[in-house]
Write an enzyme that holds these catalytic residues in place. Sequence first.
Site, PDB file in Angstrom:
ATOM      1  N   ASP A   4       3.613  10.359   2.244  1.00  7.85           N
ATOM      2  CA  ASP A   4       3.639   9.259   3.191  1.00  7.85           C
ATOM      3  C   ASP A   4       4.553   9.696   4.333  1.00  7.85           C
ATOM      4  O   ASP A   4       5.308  10.665   4.211  1.00  7.85           O
ATOM      5  CB  ASP A   4       4.194   8.010   2.488  1.00  7.85           C
ATOM      6  CG  ASP A   4       4.497   6.879   3.451  1.00  7.85           C
ATOM      7  OD1 ASP A   4       3.611   6.545   4.262  1.00  7.85           O
ATOM      8  OD2 ASP A   4       5.618   6.351   3.399  1.00  7.85           O
ATOM      9  N   PHE A   5       4.500   8.960   5.459  1.00  6.81           N
ATOM     10  CA  PHE A   5       5.339   9.362   6.594  1.00  6.81           C
ATOM     11  C   PHE A   5       6.486   8.382   6.827  1.00  6.81           C
ATOM     12  O   PHE A   5       7.628   8.664   6.478  1.00  6.81           O
ATOM     13  CB  PHE A   5       4.504   9.522   7.866  1.00  6.81           C
ATOM     14  CG  PHE A   5       5.272  10.198   8.965  1.00  6.81           C
ATOM     15  CD1 PHE A   5       5.447  11.572   8.958  1.00  6.81           C
ATOM     16  CD2 PHE A   5       5.859   9.463   9.984  1.00  6.81           C
ATOM     17  CE1 PHE A   5       6.193  12.206   9.942  1.00  6.81           C
ATOM     18  CE2 PHE A   5       6.600  10.070  10.972  1.00  6.81           C
ATOM     19  CZ  PHE A   5       6.763  11.452  10.954  1.00  6.81           C
ATOM     20  N   ASP A   6       6.203   7.193   7.372  1.00  5.67           N
ATOM     21  CA  ASP A   6       7.277   6.234   7.646  1.00  5.67           C
ATOM     22  C   ASP A   6       7.976   5.840   6.341  1.00  5.67           C
ATOM     23  O   ASP A   6       7.333   5.360   5.406  1.00  5.67           O
ATOM     24  CB  ASP A   6       6.716   4.972   8.300  1.00  5.67           C
ATOM     25  CG  ASP A   6       6.286   5.190   9.744  1.00  5.67           C
ATOM     26  OD1 ASP A   6       6.112   6.353  10.133  1.00  5.67           O
ATOM     27  OD2 ASP A   6       6.109   4.198  10.474  1.00  5.67           O
ATOM     28  N   GLU A  50      10.782   4.030  11.803  1.00  6.03           N
ATOM     29  CA  GLU A  50       9.601   3.182  11.673  1.00  6.03           C
ATOM     30  C   GLU A  50       8.892   3.114  13.028  1.00  6.03           C
ATOM     31  O   GLU A  50       9.387   2.503  13.969  1.00  6.03           O
ATOM     32  CB  GLU A  50       9.997   1.787  11.194  1.00  6.03           C
ATOM     33  CG  GLU A  50      10.527   1.740   9.773  1.00  6.03           C
ATOM     34  CD  GLU A  50       9.423   1.937   8.729  1.00  6.03           C
ATOM     35  OE1 GLU A  50       8.224   1.907   9.105  1.00  6.03           O
ATOM     36  OE2 GLU A  50       9.763   2.132   7.553  1.00  6.03           O
ATOM     37  N   ARG A  90       0.715  -6.455  13.624  1.00  6.13           N
ATOM     38  CA  ARG A  90       1.731  -5.720  14.383  1.00  6.13           C
ATOM     39  C   ARG A  90       1.141  -5.080  15.626  1.00  6.13           C
ATOM     40  O   ARG A  90       1.757  -5.106  16.698  1.00  6.13           O
ATOM     41  CB  ARG A  90       2.390  -4.680  13.479  1.00  6.13           C
ATOM     42  CG  ARG A  90       3.291  -5.298  12.421  1.00  6.13           C
ATOM     43  CD  ARG A  90       3.842  -4.269  11.457  1.00  6.13           C
ATOM     44  NE  ARG A  90       2.808  -3.756  10.564  1.00  6.13           N
ATOM     45  CZ  ARG A  90       2.992  -2.775   9.694  1.00  6.13           C
ATOM     46  NH1 ARG A  90       4.169  -2.182   9.612  1.00  6.13           N
ATOM     47  NH2 ARG A  90       2.008  -2.387   8.906  1.00  6.13           N
ATOM     48  N   THR A 106      -0.863   8.661   6.107  1.00  3.30           N
ATOM     49  CA  THR A 106      -0.038   7.570   6.614  1.00  3.30           C
ATOM     50  C   THR A 106      -0.858   6.488   7.300  1.00  3.30           C
ATOM     51  O   THR A 106      -1.826   6.782   8.007  1.00  3.30           O
ATOM     52  CB  THR A 106       1.028   8.101   7.601  1.00  3.30           C
ATOM     53  OG1 THR A 106       1.775   6.989   8.116  1.00  3.30           O
ATOM     54  CG2 THR A 106       0.417   8.856   8.761  1.00  3.30           C
ATOM     55  N   GLY A 107      -0.441   5.254   7.082  1.00  2.00           N
ATOM     56  CA  GLY A 107      -0.990   4.145   7.844  1.00  2.00           C
ATOM     57  C   GLY A 107      -0.376   4.069   9.227  1.00  2.00           C
ATOM     58  O   GLY A 107      -0.786   3.262  10.054  1.00  2.00           O
ATOM     59  N   LYS A 144      -5.110   5.032   0.248  1.00  2.00           N
ATOM     60  CA  LYS A 144      -4.627   6.399   0.108  1.00  2.00           C
ATOM     61  C   LYS A 144      -5.120   7.103  -1.154  1.00  2.00           C
ATOM     62  O   LYS A 144      -5.097   8.324  -1.208  1.00  2.00           O
ATOM     63  CB  LYS A 144      -3.097   6.421   0.178  1.00  2.00           C
ATOM     64  CG  LYS A 144      -2.556   6.053   1.558  1.00  2.00           C
ATOM     65  CD  LYS A 144      -1.055   6.236   1.637  1.00  2.00           C
ATOM     66  CE  LYS A 144      -0.527   5.840   3.007  1.00  2.00           C
ATOM     67  NZ  LYS A 144       0.932   6.059   3.125  1.00  2.00           N
ATOM     68  N   ASP A 171       6.881   5.551  -0.613  1.00  2.00           N
ATOM     69  CA  ASP A 171       7.940   4.551  -0.832  1.00  2.00           C
ATOM     70  C   ASP A 171       7.457   3.115  -0.828  1.00  2.00           C
ATOM     71  O   ASP A 171       8.108   2.242  -1.385  1.00  2.00           O
ATOM     72  CB  ASP A 171       9.033   4.688   0.246  1.00  2.00           C
ATOM     73  CG  ASP A 171       8.560   4.186   1.604  1.00  2.00           C
ATOM     74  OD1 ASP A 171       9.250   3.335   2.199  1.00  2.00           O
ATOM     75  OD2 ASP A 171       7.498   4.635   2.082  1.00  2.00           O
ATOM     76  N   ASN A 221       1.707   0.297   0.218  1.00  2.31           N
ATOM     77  CA  ASN A 221       0.443   0.944   0.574  1.00  2.31           C
ATOM     78  C   ASN A 221       0.353   2.365   0.023  1.00  2.31           C
ATOM     79  O   ASN A 221      -0.703   3.000   0.090  1.00  2.31           O
ATOM     80  CB  ASN A 221       0.234   0.940   2.091  1.00  2.31           C
ATOM     81  CG  ASN A 221       1.218   1.821   2.834  1.00  2.31           C
ATOM     82  OD1 ASN A 221       2.410   1.800   2.536  1.00  2.31           O
ATOM     83  ND2 ASN A 221       0.754   2.563   3.798  1.00  2.31           N
ATOM     84  N   ASP A 222       1.447   2.872  -0.563  1.00  2.79           N
ATOM     85  CA  ASP A 222       1.420   4.181  -1.228  1.00  2.79           C
ATOM     86  C   ASP A 222       1.004   4.064  -2.695  1.00  2.79           C
ATOM     87  O   ASP A 222       0.703   5.073  -3.335  1.00  2.79           O
ATOM     88  CB  ASP A 222       2.798   4.854  -1.163  1.00  2.79           C
ATOM     89  CG  ASP A 222       3.238   5.129   0.259  1.00  2.79           C
ATOM     90  OD1 ASP A 222       2.396   5.581   1.054  1.00  2.79           O
ATOM     91  OD2 ASP A 222       4.411   4.878   0.581  1.00  2.79           O
TER      92      ASP A 222
END
Length: 210
Positions: free
Chosen positions: A6-8, A15, A51, A94-95, A140, A163, A166-167
């Site tokens: 994941d990224f963020d 973020e 968002r 990543t989302g 994912k 983390d 969504n992961d």
Amino acid sequence: MLVAFDFDGTLSDSEMMVLLGEEQGVAEEIADITERAMNDELSYAESLRERADLLFRLDDEAATRAFSRVELHPGAAEVIDGLREAGHHVAVLTGGFDRGVEAALGAAGVEVDTVVANHLVVRKGHLTGRVEGPLVEGTKDVALEDLADEVGVGMADTVAVGDGANDLPMLEVAGLAVGYEPKPAVEPHCDVVVESMAELRELFEDRGLL
């Protein structure tokens, strides 16, 4: 092996949506929606669209400034380089947004093999408030399974590091599920939890990946 990050919140503590929100003056609203999504209180797709809608009419130059502020965690680039030098396929699932991932990787002087990310639509120099990409509605686990099939790796030989809520799909199907400072709703689904890139590197060394 295939190692998917994941990224963020995992490779980066920047973020993207909050940085974009600061440029638009809606950071607090975005942070609240993000927290609810990461704690699995609303669907990721719904939260992402809410968002993105708050960013309607944001100047694309301001968006570029926000993306330029995205940074990797200290030690992340070394972990990525080490994995690739060891012959593993390294992916970012990543989302978040392609432009932020690319900016952070470029600033750190590191590359990954695959990036699966979303994209904020720009028209006439401004964000439209729309988001597109494979991980808006897509999950994912499917992304990880598709990539594993593409690179010829069995699911038992995959590692997922994440983390947030969504992961969970990729953590549940990966051969090894690693929580990186995971949210409370995520931790029970992890095989192992780490709190820093140094701990993650040590884990990978212990598992023979590095």
